[in-house]
Design a protein around this motif. Structure first.
Motif, PDB file in Angstrom:
ATOM      1  N   PHE A  42     -11.638  -7.687   5.872  1.00  0.00           N
ATOM      2  CA  PHE A  42     -10.791  -7.778   4.684  1.00  0.00           C
ATOM      3  C   PHE A  42     -11.005  -6.519   3.852  1.00  0.00           C
ATOM      4  O   PHE A  42     -12.138  -6.161   3.532  1.00  0.00           O
ATOM      5  CB  PHE A  42     -11.129  -9.028   3.865  1.00  0.00           C
ATOM      6  CG  PHE A  42     -10.402  -9.099   2.548  1.00  0.00           C
ATOM      7  CD1 PHE A  42      -9.115  -9.598   2.476  1.00  0.00           C
ATOM      8  CD2 PHE A  42     -11.004  -8.645   1.381  1.00  0.00           C
ATOM      9  CE1 PHE A  42      -8.437  -9.655   1.273  1.00  0.00           C
ATOM     10  CE2 PHE A  42     -10.339  -8.700   0.168  1.00  0.00           C
ATOM     11  CZ  PHE A  42      -9.045  -9.208   0.111  1.00  0.00           C
ATOM     12  N   VAL A  43      -9.907  -5.859   3.496  1.00  0.00           N
ATOM     13  CA  VAL A  43      -9.963  -4.594   2.756  1.00  0.00           C
ATOM     14  C   VAL A  43      -9.319  -4.801   1.396  1.00  0.00           C
ATOM     15  O   VAL A  43      -8.201  -5.326   1.305  1.00  0.00           O
ATOM     16  CB  VAL A  43      -9.241  -3.463   3.520  1.00  0.00           C
ATOM     17  CG1 VAL A  43      -9.398  -2.140   2.795  1.00  0.00           C
ATOM     18  CG2 VAL A  43      -9.765  -3.355   4.941  1.00  0.00           C
ATOM     19  N   SER A  44     -10.040  -4.420   0.354  1.00  0.00           N
ATOM     20  CA  SER A  44      -9.496  -4.460  -1.000  1.00  0.00           C
ATOM     21  C   SER A  44      -8.768  -3.144  -1.265  1.00  0.00           C
ATOM     22  O   SER A  44      -9.394  -2.084  -1.355  1.00  0.00           O
ATOM     23  CB  SER A  44     -10.621  -4.669  -2.017  1.00  0.00           C
ATOM     24  OG  SER A  44     -10.098  -4.724  -3.329  1.00  0.00           O
ATOM     25  N   LEU A  45      -7.455  -3.209  -1.345  1.00  0.00           N
ATOM     26  CA  LEU A  45      -6.650  -2.003  -1.485  1.00  0.00           C
ATOM     27  C   LEU A  45      -6.741  -1.454  -2.908  1.00  0.00           C
ATOM     28  O   LEU A  45      -6.952  -2.195  -3.872  1.00  0.00           O
ATOM     29  CB  LEU A  45      -5.190  -2.293  -1.140  1.00  0.00           C
ATOM     30  CG  LEU A  45      -4.910  -2.810   0.275  1.00  0.00           C
ATOM     31  CD1 LEU A  45      -3.422  -3.063   0.452  1.00  0.00           C
ATOM     32  CD2 LEU A  45      -5.412  -1.828   1.322  1.00  0.00           C
ATOM     33  N   LYS A  46      -6.560  -0.158  -3.014  1.00  0.00           N
ATOM     34  CA  LYS A  46      -6.478   0.488  -4.312  1.00  0.00           C
ATOM     35  C   LYS A  46      -5.072   0.289  -4.887  1.00  0.00           C
ATOM     36  O   LYS A  46      -4.160  -0.203  -4.226  1.00  0.00           O
ATOM     37  CB  LYS A  46      -6.785   1.983  -4.188  1.00  0.00           C
ATOM     38  CG  LYS A  46      -8.149   2.298  -3.598  1.00  0.00           C
ATOM     39  CD  LYS A  46      -9.267   1.911  -4.520  1.00  0.00           C
ATOM     40  CE  LYS A  46     -10.609   2.339  -3.942  1.00  0.00           C
ATOM     41  NZ  LYS A  46     -11.735   1.917  -4.812  1.00  0.00           N
ATOM     42  N   GLU A  47      -4.925   0.678  -6.134  1.00  0.00           N
ATOM     43  CA  GLU A  47      -3.612   0.580  -6.763  1.00  0.00           C
ATOM     44  C   GLU A  47      -2.612   1.452  -6.003  1.00  0.00           C
ATOM     45  O   GLU A  47      -2.927   2.558  -5.580  1.00  0.00           O
ATOM     46  CB  GLU A  47      -3.702   1.044  -8.217  1.00  0.00           C
ATOM     47  CG  GLU A  47      -2.424   0.841  -9.005  1.00  0.00           C
ATOM     48  CD  GLU A  47      -2.540   1.317 -10.444  1.00  0.00           C
ATOM     49  OE1 GLU A  47      -1.581   1.142 -11.214  1.00  0.00           O
ATOM     50  OE2 GLU A  47      -3.619   1.875 -10.780  1.00  0.00           O
ATOM     51  N   HIS A  48      -1.411   0.917  -5.803  1.00  0.00           N
ATOM     52  CA  HIS A  48      -0.274   1.568  -5.126  1.00  0.00           C
ATOM     53  C   HIS A  48      -0.397   1.545  -3.600  1.00  0.00           C
ATOM     54  O   HIS A  48       0.578   1.894  -2.924  1.00  0.00           O
ATOM     55  CB  HIS A  48      -0.090   3.032  -5.569  1.00  0.00           C
ATOM     56  CG  HIS A  48      -0.023   3.235  -7.037  1.00  0.00           C
ATOM     57  ND1 HIS A  48       0.981   2.709  -7.830  1.00  0.00           N
ATOM     58  CD2 HIS A  48      -0.852   3.894  -7.891  1.00  0.00           C
ATOM     59  CE1 HIS A  48       0.783   3.047  -9.088  1.00  0.00           C
ATOM     60  NE2 HIS A  48      -0.325   3.760  -9.160  1.00  0.00           N
ATOM     61  N   GLU A  49      -1.529   1.166  -3.020  1.00  0.00           N
ATOM     62  CA  GLU A  49      -1.674   1.269  -1.564  1.00  0.00           C
ATOM     63  C   GLU A  49      -0.870   0.218  -0.806  1.00  0.00           C
ATOM     64  O   GLU A  49      -0.785   0.302   0.420  1.00  0.00           O
ATOM     65  CB  GLU A  49      -3.151   1.169  -1.178  1.00  0.00           C
ATOM     66  CG  GLU A  49      -3.927   2.429  -1.456  1.00  0.00           C
ATOM     67  CD  GLU A  49      -5.303   2.417  -0.835  1.00  0.00           C
ATOM     68  OE1 GLU A  49      -5.828   3.510  -0.551  1.00  0.00           O
ATOM     69  OE2 GLU A  49      -5.875   1.327  -0.640  1.00  0.00           O
ATOM     70  N   ALA A  50      -0.282  -0.745  -1.495  1.00  0.00           N
ATOM     71  CA  ALA A  50       0.592  -1.715  -0.830  1.00  0.00           C
ATOM     72  C   ALA A  50       2.037  -1.256  -0.802  1.00  0.00           C
ATOM     73  O   ALA A  50       2.887  -1.941  -0.226  1.00  0.00           O
ATOM     74  CB  ALA A  50       0.491  -3.073  -1.531  1.00  0.00           C
ATOM     75  N   ARG A  51       2.341  -0.107  -1.398  1.00  0.00           N
ATOM     76  CA  ARG A  51       3.710   0.370  -1.482  1.00  0.00           C
ATOM     77  C   ARG A  51       4.042   1.288  -0.313  1.00  0.00           C
ATOM     78  O   ARG A  51       3.198   2.045   0.157  1.00  0.00           O
ATOM     79  CB  ARG A  51       3.920   1.123  -2.803  1.00  0.00           C
ATOM     80  CG  ARG A  51       3.748   0.240  -4.032  1.00  0.00           C
ATOM     81  CD  ARG A  51       3.864   1.039  -5.306  1.00  0.00           C
ATOM     82  NE  ARG A  51       3.914   0.175  -6.482  1.00  0.00           N
ATOM     83  CZ  ARG A  51       4.002   0.613  -7.730  1.00  0.00           C
ATOM     84  NH1 ARG A  51       4.034   1.921  -7.958  1.00  0.00           N
ATOM     85  NH2 ARG A  51       4.048  -0.238  -8.724  1.00  0.00           N
ATOM     86  N   ARG A  52       5.295   1.218   0.107  1.00  0.00           N
ATOM     87  CA  ARG A  52       5.768   2.031   1.234  1.00  0.00           C
ATOM     88  C   ARG A  52       6.265   3.382   0.727  1.00  0.00           C
ATOM     89  O   ARG A  52       6.913   3.485  -0.323  1.00  0.00           O
ATOM     90  CB  ARG A  52       6.887   1.324   1.994  1.00  0.00           C
ATOM     91  CG  ARG A  52       6.537  -0.048   2.504  1.00  0.00           C
ATOM     92  CD  ARG A  52       5.578  -0.011   3.663  1.00  0.00           C
ATOM     93  NE  ARG A  52       6.202   0.466   4.884  1.00  0.00           N
ATOM     94  CZ  ARG A  52       5.609   0.467   6.062  1.00  0.00           C
ATOM     95  NH1 ARG A  52       4.360   0.028   6.177  1.00  0.00           N
ATOM     96  NH2 ARG A  52       6.230   0.907   7.147  1.00  0.00           N
ATOM     97  N   THR A  53       5.970   4.420   1.508  1.00  0.00           N
ATOM     98  CA  THR A  53       6.390   5.772   1.182  1.00  0.00           C
ATOM     99  C   THR A  53       6.394   6.598   2.461  1.00  0.00           C
ATOM    100  O   THR A  53       6.240   6.054   3.561  1.00  0.00           O
ATOM    101  CB  THR A  53       5.456   6.383   0.118  1.00  0.00           C
ATOM    102  OG1 THR A  53       5.942   7.667  -0.256  1.00  0.00           O
ATOM    103  CG2 THR A  53       4.053   6.524   0.650  1.00  0.00           C
ATOM    104  N   ILE A  54       6.573   7.893   2.333  1.00  0.00           N
ATOM    105  CA  ILE A  54       6.487   8.797   3.478  1.00  0.00           C
ATOM    106  C   ILE A  54       5.117   9.462   3.445  1.00  0.00           C
ATOM    107  O   ILE A  54       4.774  10.164   2.496  1.00  0.00           O
ATOM    108  CB  ILE A  54       7.604   9.867   3.450  1.00  0.00           C
ATOM    109  CG1 ILE A  54       8.976   9.193   3.517  1.00  0.00           C
ATOM    110  CG2 ILE A  54       7.436  10.832   4.618  1.00  0.00           C
ATOM    111  CD1 ILE A  54       9.222   8.399   4.791  1.00  0.00           C
ATOM    112  N   VAL A  55       4.335   9.221   4.480  1.00  0.00           N
ATOM    113  CA  VAL A  55       2.972   9.739   4.580  1.00  0.00           C
ATOM    114  C   VAL A  55       2.996  11.010   5.414  1.00  0.00           C
ATOM    115  O   VAL A  55       3.643  11.072   6.465  1.00  0.00           O
ATOM    116  CB  VAL A  55       2.031   8.694   5.209  1.00  0.00           C
ATOM    117  CG1 VAL A  55       0.614   9.250   5.341  1.00  0.00           C
ATOM    118  CG2 VAL A  55       2.035   7.415   4.385  1.00  0.00           C
TER     119      VAL A  55
END
Length: 707
Positions: free
Chosen positions: A493-506
């Motif tokens: 289980f990973v606790s994501l940082k802020e914004h890391e659940a949002r989709r974008t172009i990496v």
């Protein structure tokens, strides 16, 4: 007494008795040793990897558990497999070791387990040395990071006495080359109690070398999982890294993003009944929706027929635009059409032909082959692989060169391309993006956003035993987590940082690595392992400059070519960029690329690092039309075979040309009715030169909206 107050610290120390100074020094050393013990962590995760097929990695945890007190065994003790984590208590060092044998044949699980370890023990047997398949797997694991290691050389009695020293030196050099130059390699005799004690001491006292990006992420290695009546999933384990933030979105490896309902913190972790000390019920701070909302009604209200739009639209030309570029704006808008967004770039053919992916049923049907015949399908795939390899070799020898079509006008064939004087200094002014890109998140100040997210504090600190309860969600089957736990596959289980659940172009900087030499074209599906996530994407590749580059635009590459430099080069020498749609990732974070459909069980084809998340980065595809001098006189020439009609010559006349010998020139006049034209160059031209005209258009990574 008054005089003593004004003495310096060194003067007062000289006045003390010798016994007092010795006692103070002794207490100081004892305090430093105690602080060192605390800093070394009271609990360490130890992973054991066997680099030889003749040695079983499960032997090391078994030997250590026989010598020390076993306080806990994760899994089913009635049916042990030897791969269960074993907690042993080392009393003289006041430390608990979690021993875990890692099966490197299961590559995805091994990659997750190595990231969870504090120390890895690499065992090489003198009977058969290191196995080549294990070496390839270890190189793939190294792409994501390996903590500090200890090397053990066993079964030296099977090696002739005169060859033991060379063998020991060769194995030490091998471990230093493939893992870490600071790795300590020692002889190990499993039957000697002194060797086991020395190994225990090294595991407890060796200075840790954690993986930086793993330490900056809060994780929980699941040791127990259960489902309640409401369908919620409870995961119990020790917290590692930067701790957990229950208010943020979480991620379960190989499953997806989840919402945390509550977190329970336990005391007495190795007791029969851990006591619940604290229960945290967070208020959600992040939205679980990965895409931004788009006002579709407003867009539909503004939409009309294509003819109405062309009649009503007003073309705005940026300042400094030439007359030639202004004509392109007026005729074709921004030079992009939605129907061409999915265009693959192996060859300059139709969109439908280029979007066919190798080995799919649609490709076999378009080839005229029945998909139910495995023999013909295999032959078609073999033929496609051969053609793909030839296309890659041609792209290496003649990059971006295309043949001007004879049966259609060049101005129609390349109607979506424009001229660009210099990729390095001429900015791309056409800002149009596909309609789907409005749902992606963009970060105007990505570095500031990253710093703010990484600086956030966590409510649950590392080292605590916690139970995380996640809420059920449509599309996620929590029963697969229980099945993976029963099979011994790690669940993190990973606790994501802020914004890391949002989709974008990496965007990532990658380089070809591994034994796989088959071509990797752009937009071919690959499986990427980015941080703790694994997903299948359709990336596009682009070239990265080695020098200074001020503009946010790069040249598209049709293939991810293998780098010509040797293994282990610095990051600045990596030649390719990689862009794909995925969740937001904050650097530093490694990326490992696998072939699609193999589930990560084969060695990787590329490795690298994430550099940014930017949907606005312009990746420009280039095509090069070539012509050949027919007559030359000093710096003037008549060129043929670039065009096949005078209308095309007139249409492309404003674009500057260059040659393979480094000359620059432009078209002066059309000659005849077969596409010949006169050109003038900045220096004398020779008959053996080749005249090139470069055209550009922007391409985008394919986007598949995941609801």
């Amino acid at each position: 007494m008054a005089a003593n107050k004004h003495l310096s610290s060194s003067s007062r120390a000289r006045q003390q008795a010798k016994s007092e100074r010795l006692n103070a020094s002794k207490q100081k050393r004892a305090h430093q040793r105690e602080q060192q013990r605390v800093s070394l962590k009271s609990q360490r995760n130890v992973g054991v990897i066997s680099l030889s097929s003749s040695f079983d990695a499960r032997n090391i945890p078994a030997l250590l558990s026989e010598m020390h007190e076993v306080v806990s065994v994760v899994g089913n003790p009635q049916e042990p497999t030897g791969y269960e984590p074993i907690y042993v208590k080392v009393k003289d060092q006041r430390m608990t070791l979690c021993l875990k044998a890692i099966d490197i044949s299961d590559l995805p699980s091994a990659m997750d387990l190595v990231k969870l370890m504090d120390i890895c023990v690499l065992v090489v047997s003198g009977a058969d040395g290191a196995d080549e398949e294990i070496i390839d797997a270890l190189s793939t694991i190294k792409g994501h990071g390996v903590p500090g290691c200890i090397g053990l050389i066993t079964d030296l009695d099977t090696v002739e006495k005169k060859n033991r020293s060379p063998f020991r030196a060769a194995m030490t050099q091998f471990v230093h080359y493939h893992v870490d130059a600071d790795t300590k390699c020692v002889d190990f005799d499993p039957t000697a109690e002194s060797a086991i004690k020395a190994l225990t001491r090294d595991l407890c006292l060796t200075k840790l070398k954690p993986i930086a990006w793993v330490e900056s992420t809060g994780t929980l290695w699941t040791e127990d999982a259960s489902l309640d009546e409401s369908g919620a999933l409870a995961l119990t384990g020790f917290v590692r890294g930067s701790g957990l933030d229950p208010a943020r979105v979480g991620h379960i490896t190989a499953l997806g993003d989840v919402r945390v309902r509550q977190v329970s913190i336990h005391t007495d972790p190795f007791g029969t009944r851990p006591i619940v000390e604290t229960v945290i019920r967070p208020d959600p701070a992040d939205e679980l929706e990965p895409y931004a909302e788009v006002q579709e009604e407003a867009e539909e209200a503004d939409m009309g027929t294509e003819g109405d739009i062309r009649e009503k639209q007003t073309v705005t030309v940026p300042a400094g635009t030439s007359e030639y570029q202004a004509a392109w704006y007026a005729r074709y808008g921004d030079g992009e059409d939605d129907e061409d967004e999915g265009m693959s770039d192996m060859e300059e053919t139709s969109d439908e032909e280029e979007d066919m992916l190798p080995g799919t049923a649609e490709a076999d049907e378009d080839m005229g082959l029945p998909t139910e015949d495995p023999t013909q399908a295999t032959e078609a795939k073999r033929q496609h692989a051969h053609e793909l390899r030839e296309a890659a070799e041609e792209d290496k020898d003649f990059p971006d060169e295309v043949d001007t079509p004879v049966d259609m006008a060049a101005r129609d064939r390349f109607r979506k391309y424009v001229g660009l004087k210099s990729l390095r200094s001429s900015p791309w002014r056409m800002k149009h993006t596909p309609a789907e890109y409005a749902r992606l998140f963009a970060y105007p100040a990505f570095e500031q956003t990253r710093r703010a997210a990484m600086a956030a504090t966590s409510a649950v600190e590392a080292g605590q035993l916690a139970t995380v309860v996640v809420e059920p969600r449509d599309g996620l089957d929590f029963s697969t987590v229980l099945a993976r736990m029963a099979a011994g596959t790690p669940v993190v289980f990973v606790s994501l940082k802020e914004h890391e659940a949002r989709r974008t172009i990496v965007h990532a900087r990658v380089s070809r690595r591994g034994p796989d030499t088959a071509p990797v074209p752009s937009k071919e599906p690959v499986m990427v392992h980015v941080g703790w996530r694994r997903e299948t994407v359709h990336p596009i590749y682009y070239e990265l400059p080695l020098g200074l580059w001020n503009l946010n635009q790069y040249k598209y590459s049709r293939f991810l070519h293998r780098n010509e430099v040797e293994e282990g080069v610095a990051e600045k020498d990596w030649p390719h960029g990689m862009a794909f749609e995925s969740n937001t990732v904050f650097p530093p974070c490694p990326i490992v690329v696998f072939r699609a459909g193999v589930d990560g069980q084969t060695p990787s084809i590329a490795r690298g690092k994430v550099t940014a998340c930017d949907p606005s980065r312009a990746i420009l595809k280039r095509v090069v039309m070539t012509g050949y001098p027919y007559r030359v006189k000093k710096n003037k020439a008549v060129v043929r075979f670039m065009f096949f009609g005078p209308e095309d010559v007139k249409f492309f006349k404003p674009i500057e040309m260059d040659t393979k010998h480094g000359l620059h020139g432009h078209i002066t006049a059309s000659l005849g009715t077969h596409g010949y034209f006169k050109a003038i160059f900045n220096r004398r031209i020779v008959m053996t030169d080749t005249v090139c005209m470069k055209l550009w258009r922007r391409v985008f990574p394919p986007m598949v909206v995941k609801e």
